[in-house]
Design a protein around this motif. Structure first.
Motif, mmCIF file in Angstrom:
data_model
loop_
_atom_site.group_PDB
_atom_site.id
_atom_site.type_symbol
_atom_site.label_atom_id
_atom_site.label_comp_id
_atom_site.label_asym_id
_atom_site.label_seq_id
_atom_site.Cartn_x
_atom_site.Cartn_y
_atom_site.Cartn_z
ATOM 1 N N LYS A 154 21.085 46.955 9.599
ATOM 2 C CA LYS A 154 22.379 46.766 10.245
ATOM 3 C C LYS A 154 23.482 46.320 9.286
ATOM 4 O O LYS A 154 24.628 46.666 9.479
ATOM 5 N N GLY A 155 23.149 45.512 8.297
ATOM 6 C CA GLY A 155 24.144 45.061 7.333
ATOM 7 C C GLY A 155 25.353 44.415 7.967
ATOM 8 O O GLY A 155 26.464 44.916 7.854
ATOM 9 N N MET A 156 25.183 43.280 8.621
ATOM 10 C CA MET A 156 26.260 42.657 9.373
ATOM 11 C C MET A 156 26.875 41.483 8.620
ATOM 12 O O MET A 156 26.214 40.793 7.857
ATOM 13 N N ILE A 157 28.171 41.258 8.859
ATOM 14 C CA ILE A 157 28.875 40.099 8.337
ATOM 15 C C ILE A 157 29.336 39.263 9.521
ATOM 16 O O ILE A 157 30.050 39.746 10.395
ATOM 17 N N PHE A 158 28.896 38.010 9.539
ATOM 18 C CA PHE A 158 29.221 37.084 10.617
ATOM 19 C C PHE A 158 30.175 36.013 10.100
ATOM 20 O O PHE A 158 29.904 35.383 9.079
ATOM 21 N N THR A 159 31.262 35.789 10.810
ATOM 22 C CA THR A 159 32.129 34.654 10.514
ATOM 23 C C THR A 159 32.021 33.654 11.657
ATOM 24 O O THR A 159 32.155 34.021 12.830
ATOM 25 N N VAL A 160 31.760 32.403 11.305
ATOM 26 C CA VAL A 160 31.749 31.323 12.289
ATOM 27 C C VAL A 160 33.041 30.545 12.091
ATOM 28 O O VAL A 160 33.280 29.983 11.027
ATOM 29 N N GLY A 161 33.906 30.553 13.109
ATOM 30 C CA GLY A 161 35.224 29.966 12.907
ATOM 31 C C GLY A 161 35.822 29.379 14.161
ATOM 32 O O GLY A 161 35.136 29.005 15.101
ATOM 33 N N GLY A 162 37.150 29.322 14.157
ATOM 34 C CA GLY A 162 37.897 28.710 15.249
ATOM 35 C C GLY A 162 39.106 27.981 14.694
ATOM 36 O O GLY A 162 39.373 28.006 13.494
ATOM 37 N N THR A 172 24.686 27.467 9.002
ATOM 38 C CA THR A 172 23.510 27.233 8.176
ATOM 39 C C THR A 172 22.223 27.606 8.906
ATOM 40 O O THR A 172 21.306 28.181 8.303
ATOM 41 N N ASN A 173 22.156 27.301 10.185
ATOM 42 C CA ASN A 173 20.963 27.685 10.944
ATOM 43 C C ASN A 173 20.850 29.192 11.084
ATOM 44 O O ASN A 173 19.746 29.744 11.043
ATOM 45 N N LEU A 174 21.991 29.878 11.222
ATOM 46 C CA LEU A 174 21.966 31.338 11.299
ATOM 47 C C LEU A 174 21.497 31.937 9.975
ATOM 48 O O LEU A 174 20.692 32.875 9.956
ATOM 49 N N ALA A 175 21.985 31.400 8.855
ATOM 50 C CA ALA A 175 21.581 31.906 7.545
ATOM 51 C C ALA A 175 20.074 31.756 7.342
ATOM 52 O O ALA A 175 19.396 32.690 6.879
ATOM 53 N N VAL A 176 19.548 30.596 7.698
ATOM 54 C CA VAL A 176 18.107 30.378 7.548
ATOM 55 C C VAL A 176 17.325 31.275 8.503
ATOM 56 O O VAL A 176 16.314 31.883 8.122
ATOM 57 N N LEU A 219 20.707 32.611 21.385
ATOM 58 C CA LEU A 219 22.044 32.999 20.914
ATOM 59 C C LEU A 219 21.952 34.007 19.779
ATOM 60 O O LEU A 219 22.642 35.038 19.799
ATOM 61 N N PHE A 220 21.114 33.739 18.785
ATOM 62 C CA PHE A 220 21.049 34.601 17.609
ATOM 63 C C PHE A 220 20.477 35.981 17.934
ATOM 64 O O PHE A 220 20.932 36.981 17.389
ATOM 65 N N HIS A 221 19.483 36.022 18.816
ATOM 66 C CA HIS A 221 18.961 37.329 19.242
ATOM 67 C C HIS A 221 20.064 38.143 19.927
ATOM 68 O O HIS A 221 20.167 39.358 19.719
#
Length: 222
Positions: free
Chosen positions: A8-16, A28-32, A216-218
């Motif tokens: 899939k090669g996805m880029i996730f931004t966690v922001g707000g 960090t939990n998503l990366a792990v 959430l991650f799934h």
């Protein structure tokens, strides 16, 4: 369960726009978690507070370099330029941005596939919705494809009416694509981070914390 995420090669931004919503915990939990699926992960710290870098430095010190991912620090326009160059080298990229409308966050949104928006269930958090919507209205027209957005409750209460009130407001803003995968404000997250670990690695497991993040991650990677 190992997901077939490599293709899939996805880029996730966690922001707000608001600080204190637990963005670095999610990042960090998503990366792990992604690394544990067998993917080669880049974690980008684009937050001037450098919380993801601090976590990673402590993780590196306590676990003898066995991070599970690569970390870089990028700010401003370099976020967009460097990630475009780095994208082919990694299976997925997770970007941790600060809780303000910064050049770093805007640059990240132009190269990302997914924008994760954690909201804490408090009235002053919800007041930032108009600013988030204004940011998205500026960014979306400049993209080749629409940014996929997921908003959710993070650091949610175990009980009380604040969760419900926040959920109602988020649901009213269809652009934010609220998903009902709340992450409760559990001691397990701070305890794990203090040891340089994700909640997936900390022992004994907090099964509820693990289950909430996995759900959430799934959902965001399916």
């Amino acid at each position: 369960m190992h997901l077939n995420l490599k293709a899939k090669g996805m880029i996730f931004t966690v922001g707000g726009i608001k600080g204190g919503t637990g963005k670095t915990t999610i990042s960090t939990n998503l990366a792990v978690w992604l690394s544990k699926q067998g993917a080669d992960i880049l974690l980008v710290d684009a937050d001037e507070q450098e919380s993801a870098s601090d976590f990673t430095a402590w993780r590196d010190e306590t676990h003898k370099g066995e991070l599970g991912y690569t970390l870089v620090q990028l700010t401003g326009g370099a976020v967009r330029r460097q990630i475009e160059q780095l994208r082919p080298k990694y299976d997925h990229i997770v970007i941790d941005t600060g809780g303000r409308d910064t050049a770093s966050q805007r640059a990240a949104l132009f190269v990302s596939d997914v924008y994760l928006l954690p909201f804490a269930p408090r009235s002053y958090e919800i007041w930032t919705l108009s600013k988030v919507l204004a940011l998205l209205n500026e960014v979306q027209p400049g993209r080749l494809t629409p940014l996929k957005i997921y908003s959710f409750l993070n650091k949610a209460d175990t009980r009380g009416q604040d969760n419900g009130e926040a959920t109602e407001v988020l649901r009213e803003n269809a652009e934010l694509n609220y998903v009902d995968f709340s992450v409760v404000n559990r001691k397990a997250f701070a305890t794990a981070a203090s040891k340089g670990l994700s909640v997936f690695e900390a022992m004994p497991h907090d099964e509820k914390a693990v289950a909430e993040l996995e759900a959430l991650f799934h959902h965001i990677t399916k």
